[in-house]
Design an enzyme around this catalytic site. Structure first.
Site, mmCIF file in Angstrom:
data_model
loop_
_atom_site.group_PDB
_atom_site.id
_atom_site.type_symbol
_atom_site.label_atom_id
_atom_site.label_comp_id
_atom_site.label_asym_id
_atom_site.label_seq_id
_atom_site.Cartn_x
_atom_site.Cartn_y
_atom_site.Cartn_z
ATOM 1 N N GLU A 99 13.978 -4.975 5.549
ATOM 2 C CA GLU A 99 14.339 -6.092 4.668
ATOM 3 C C GLU A 99 14.187 -5.633 3.221
ATOM 4 O O GLU A 99 13.065 -5.450 2.739
ATOM 5 C CB GLU A 99 13.432 -7.292 4.960
ATOM 6 C CG GLU A 99 13.688 -8.467 4.031
ATOM 7 C CD GLU A 99 12.626 -9.561 4.150
ATOM 8 O OE1 GLU A 99 12.020 -9.722 5.222
ATOM 9 O OE2 GLU A 99 12.409 -10.250 3.133
ATOM 10 N N ARG A 150 14.206 -8.527 -5.316
ATOM 11 C CA ARG A 150 13.167 -8.702 -6.337
ATOM 12 C C ARG A 150 13.232 -7.589 -7.364
ATOM 13 O O ARG A 150 12.299 -7.405 -8.139
ATOM 14 C CB ARG A 150 11.778 -8.723 -5.697
ATOM 15 C CG ARG A 150 11.612 -9.875 -4.745
ATOM 16 C CD ARG A 150 10.241 -9.918 -4.147
ATOM 17 N NE ARG A 150 10.286 -10.659 -2.907
ATOM 18 C CZ ARG A 150 9.261 -10.848 -2.099
ATOM 19 N NH1 ARG A 150 8.086 -10.348 -2.412
ATOM 20 N NH2 ARG A 150 9.394 -11.533 -0.993
ATOM 21 N N LYS A 179 11.326 -17.574 9.631
ATOM 22 C CA LYS A 179 10.227 -16.822 9.010
ATOM 23 C C LYS A 179 9.127 -17.821 8.640
ATOM 24 O O LYS A 179 9.397 -18.786 7.909
ATOM 25 C CB LYS A 179 10.787 -16.121 7.761
ATOM 26 C CG LYS A 179 9.773 -15.734 6.709
ATOM 27 C CD LYS A 179 10.444 -14.911 5.620
ATOM 28 C CE LYS A 179 9.607 -14.882 4.346
ATOM 29 N NZ LYS A 179 9.622 -13.583 3.685
HETATM 30 C C1 3PG Z 1 7.454 -11.815 1.891
HETATM 31 O O1 3PG Z 1 8.253 -12.008 1.037
HETATM 32 O O2 3PG Z 1 7.721 -11.855 3.088
HETATM 33 C C2 3PG Z 1 6.068 -11.575 1.486
HETATM 34 O O3 3PG Z 1 5.948 -11.526 0.111
HETATM 35 C C3 3PG Z 1 5.454 -10.379 2.057
HETATM 36 O O4 3PG Z 1 4.138 -10.645 1.960
HETATM 37 P P1 3PG Z 1 3.037 -9.516 1.827
HETATM 38 O O5 3PG Z 1 3.309 -8.778 0.553
HETATM 39 O O6 3PG Z 1 1.748 -10.279 1.822
HETATM 40 O O7 3PG Z 1 3.169 -8.616 3.028
#
Ligand code: 3PG
Length: 207
Positions: free
Chosen positions: A40, A44, A128
């Site tokens: 994924e 960002r 999700k």
């Molecule tokens: C996402 O967008 O799925 C999360 O920001 C991932 O979260 P993490 O950085 O805590 O793994």
């Protein structure tokens, strides 16, 4: 592939932020070498769409999708770049319509039972859970399995090597997502071996 099949493609879906397009292909290859095939790439960073394009073109064993999708326009741009699936931190009616008509696997983000039911009404039965640890984590998913038995989840947010196995053992979890496979220091330092090792460890969690 449908969204449920996407959840079973890889036990862990790395949530990737790519700052430098030139690193995208090597990073994807490092993850694939460790057994992680669903990637994924989040919207960002300015490099995200070029990274998706490069991975799609040059890493045929990877299934590259787009994350942090908030608008139909973003989804459209990512599909043109070659994204094979989409992930969002939430769901809006506009995005739901766009994702449905795009016909790709799409995981809307949900954090409450009502949001999960609304997303299911739109036809999204693979979702999700976000941000997983902050909204109740594995205990929440366990509690949802009774009333929402037809829904499957990819929890993300606060998941790491130490707690992923607890999620993966649940009947309504297809895979987990997280950024722990791609630490920014390792990516910036082009330490692909470290990333392959993290991917191998993540795959072993599911066994
Ligand atoms: C996402 O967008 O799925 C999360 O920001 C991932 O979260 P993490 O950085 O805590 O793994």
């Amino acid at each position: 592939m449908n969204a449920l099949e996407l959840l079973s493609h890889s036990p862990v879906m790395p949530v990737i932020v790519i700052q430098d397009t030139a690193s995208a292909v090597d990073l994807a290859r490092a993850l694939v070498a460790g057994g992680i095939r669903s990637l994924e790439v989040t919207l960002r960073s300015a490099a995200a769409l070029d990274a998706i394009r490069a991975i799609r073109d040059q890493v045929p064993d990877a299934l590259v999708g787009v994350g942090t999708v908030r608008t139909p326009r973003q989804l459209d741009d990512a599909l043109r770049a070659g994204a094979c699936f989409g992930v969002s931190p939430g769901l809006t009616p506009n995005l739901a319509r766009a994702a449905r008509s795009a016909g790709i696997p799409f995981l809307p983000g949900v954090a409450t039972a009502s949001e999960a039911m609304q997303a299911a009404d739109w036809g999204f039965t693979a979702q999700k859970l976000f941000p997983a640890e902050a909204v109740g984590g594995a205990a929440l998913l366990k509690a949802w399995h009774g009333p929402l038995p037809d829904l499957m989840f990819c929890p993300t947010g606060g998941i790491h090597a130490g707690n992923a196995a607890g999620y993966l053992a649940l009947p309504n979890v297809g895979c987990v997502g997280g950024s722990w496979l791609t630490p920014s220091q390792a990516v910036a330092g082009r330490d692909w071996n470290a990333i392959t090792q993290l991917a191998l460890q993540a795959c072993a969690l599911a066994k």
